[in-house]
Design an enzyme around this catalytic site. Structure first.
Site, PDB file in Angstrom:
ATOM      1  N   CYS A 100     -39.736  42.259 -40.724  1.00 27.85           N
ATOM      2  CA  CYS A 100     -38.699  41.216 -40.772  1.00 27.85           C
ATOM      3  C   CYS A 100     -37.370  42.255 -40.509  1.00 27.85           C
ATOM      4  CB  CYS A 100     -38.637  40.219 -42.022  1.00 27.85           C
ATOM      5  SG  CYS A 100     -37.273  39.389 -42.029  1.00 27.85           S
ATOM      6  N   THR A 191     -33.903  36.969 -48.176  1.00 28.64           N
ATOM      7  CA  THR A 191     -34.288  37.922 -47.080  1.00 28.64           C
ATOM      8  C   THR A 191     -33.029  38.609 -46.722  1.00 28.64           C
ATOM      9  OG1 THR A 191     -36.241  36.714 -46.417  1.00 28.64           O
ATOM     10  CG2 THR A 191     -35.215  38.595 -44.985  1.00 28.64           C
ATOM     11  N   HIS A 292     -34.438  27.715 -37.967  1.00 33.47           N
ATOM     12  CA  HIS A 292     -35.187  29.040 -38.540  1.00 33.47           C
ATOM     13  C   HIS A 292     -36.497  28.875 -38.260  1.00 33.47           C
ATOM     14  CE1 HIS A 292     -34.837  32.418 -40.887  1.00 33.47           C
ATOM     15  NE2 HIS A 292     -35.502  32.198 -41.852  1.00 33.47           N
ATOM     16  N   TYR A 296     -39.092  31.605 -35.852  1.00 31.60           N
ATOM     17  CA  TYR A 296     -40.493  32.418 -36.216  1.00 31.60           C
ATOM     18  C   TYR A 296     -41.122  32.430 -34.962  1.00 31.60           C
ATOM     19  CZ  TYR A 296     -39.844  32.402 -41.346  1.00 31.60           C
ATOM     20  OH  TYR A 296     -39.515  32.428 -42.868  1.00 31.60           O
ATOM     21  N   GLU A 447     -44.175  34.863 -45.876  1.00 32.10           N
ATOM     22  CA  GLU A 447     -43.213  34.401 -45.525  1.00 32.10           C
ATOM     23  C   GLU A 447     -43.530  33.344 -44.164  1.00 32.10           C
ATOM     24  OE1 GLU A 447     -39.274  36.891 -44.577  1.00 32.10           O
ATOM     25  OE2 GLU A 447     -40.099  36.357 -42.533  1.00 32.10           O
TER      26      GLU A 447
END
Length: 484
Positions: A100, A191, A292, A296, A447
């Site tokens: 990430c 994060t 969001h 991903y 996550e």
């Protein structure tokens, strides 16, 4: 100010005076701390690639606010092309870091806050959007990393914010002043928070009228008075404090999460973007989550590329790259990974403008993307572990390999194909371990399950957006069944 370089970004963090606690100690020099530094390097990659001409189109954009060239991570999407480039950029960064890179949450927060505040102002006569865009101009001009802080600690999950035994289980306004507000509470699982210049707070769920003080969005400097960070543990994280770099799997890059505590923190009104307008909290949560969930499709497929490559490479060190069952597993891993990416591209290509002009992804496809992400990385990880074999969890330490007596024995007995060294094999095993069991599994697996909402959240949205009545009518018409 021009866009920052990676080195300038790291030096800018040194100038901040954050309060950070890690393993019971307050950390003075967090920038060079061995556990934290890899996450800073990963975030630094979002600056490093900007300077490389071949990636300029993906990594930069023209600001809709100032007309200047800016880092894409500070941009408001102006069309489907921007949405698609976002996903492609995220896949590239996932490929380059294997983890990430922490800048997506703030990016997604900008676009959600912009469109919702524009609609609030039009309906209520407020000036939140003007405030927000003035703030975003600062972000773009300074090329800041902004942490998007949405997830509250929530306390008793059966109770709403105003019903909690402890009123601070959701971030709230505790005092309104002529020049701003005082806020208190905490945001969990944040994060990249420690690596950020700014914190952008958003509500975590749809609020009711009695939750008015919790319907809140604002921005503060990451080192503002009253803000402190408690760094989250990751599996195998203390390996970064050991000598050598083999056992960590990914020695250069990593992710990080923290609990952010706001202890009577002051926020001036010009940095407040929602303060009690509970009717709009649900829209802000929904749009942020949609953006969001789109993200991903890019970042997880990029990290998936690294894991697929590691599985293929470790098969070569073991002389198994031509085995039919290995080829079949690698193909299945590719299929799953490309499906994740395809959903990210699909929801971007189907995007539409909001009233503010900022483009929103197709929410149905974004939720399909994220629901796939809650499953497919786990399947890819399982197949990678299958190919890697039991050595994945029984390999002795790097220090054993360096021991004068037993090191030569390990080199002899853990050698696979003569075309590769034992160290090559060990490094690839450790990378797979990192991504499927260790520090990298935080961002790639857990996550994937809980970030941007756990699976049930996507299922609720899919059911809401599916338009089953229309589908049923299609079937009735073709079948010749008359309606009621």
């Amino acid at each position: 100010m021009a866009m920052m370089t990676k080195d300038e970004y790291i030096e800018s963090l040194r100038r901040q005076k954050k309060r950070i606690f890690l393993m019971g100690q307050e950390i003075e020099n967090y920038v060079d701390h061995p556990i934290i530094r890899p996450s800073i390097n990963a975030c630094g990659a979002t600056y490093d690639l900007v300077s490389q001409p071949e990636y300029e189109e993906l990594m930069t954009a023209t600001s809709s606010l100032t007309g200047k060239k800016i880092n894409r991570f500070t941009h408001l999407h102006q069309g489907t092309d921007d949405l698609i480039k976002k996903v492609k950029m995220q896949r590239l960064l996932g490929q380059r870091t294997g983890c990430c890179f922490q800048r997506c949450v703030g990016f997604d927060g900008f676009n959600a806050v912009d469109s919702v505040t524009f609609e609030m102002d039009a309906e209520l006569g407020t000036d939140y959007n003007k405030r927000f865009r003035a703030y975003l101009e600062q972000v773009q001009e300074n090329d800041w990393v902004v942490d998007g802080a949405m997830t509250d600690v929530k306390g008793n999950r059966r109770l709403g914010p105003a019903d909690q035994a402890d009123p601070d289980m959701f971030v709230r306004i505790v005092e309104r002043r002529s020049n701003g507000i005082i806020v208190r509470g905490a945001k969990a699982h944040q994060t990249g928070a420690v690596n950020s210049h700014e914190i952008l707070v958003m509500p975590t769920q749809t609020m009711r009228e009695q939750d008015r003080d919790y319907a809140l969005s604002f921005a503060v400097p990451a080192d503002a008075p009253g803000v402190l960070y408690i760094y989250g543990r990751q599996s195998c994280d203390t390996r970064r404090m050991e000598p050598g770099n083999v056992d960590v799997g990914n020695a250069t890059f990593g992710g990080q999460e923290a609990l952010i505590v706001f202890d009577n923190t002051f926020v001036p009104w010009e940095r407040v973007f929602m303060a009690g307008e509970y009717q709009y909290s649900g829209a802000l949560v929904e749009r942020f989550a949609g953006y969001h969930r789109q993200s991903y499709g890019g970042c997880k497929s990029g990290v998936g590329d690294v894991l697929i490559g590691a599985a293929q490479a470790v098969a070569r060190t073991q002389g198994l790259e031509k085995a039919a069952h290995v080829k079949e597993k690698i193909t299945e891993m590719i299929h799953l990974n490309e499906t994740i990416y395809a959903c990210g591209i699909a929801c971007s290509a189907e995007g539409r403008p909001t009233k503010s002009g900022t483009y929103l992804i197709d929410l149905m496809q974004a939720n399909i993307c994220k629901l796939n992400v809650t499953r497919f990385p786990y399947d890819i990880a399982r197949l990678a572990q299958d190919i890697a074999g039991g050595l994945l969890v029984t390999l002795p330490s790097e220090q054993d390999f360096k021991n004068a007596e037993v090191g030569p024995l390990l080199d002899k007995y853990f050698r696979g194909s003569a075309d590769y060294t034992t160290e090559d094999r060990a490094r690839l095993q450790r990378l797979i371990e990192n991504l499927t069991l260790g520090m990298g599994a935080v961002g790639y697996l857990t996550e994937s399950m809980h970030g941007a909402g756990s699976p049930q959240a996507q299922k609720i949205m899919i059911g809401r957006l599916a338009n089953l009545d229309y589908k049923e009518e299609l079937a009735r018409e073709i079948a010749g069944v008359k309606g009621d």
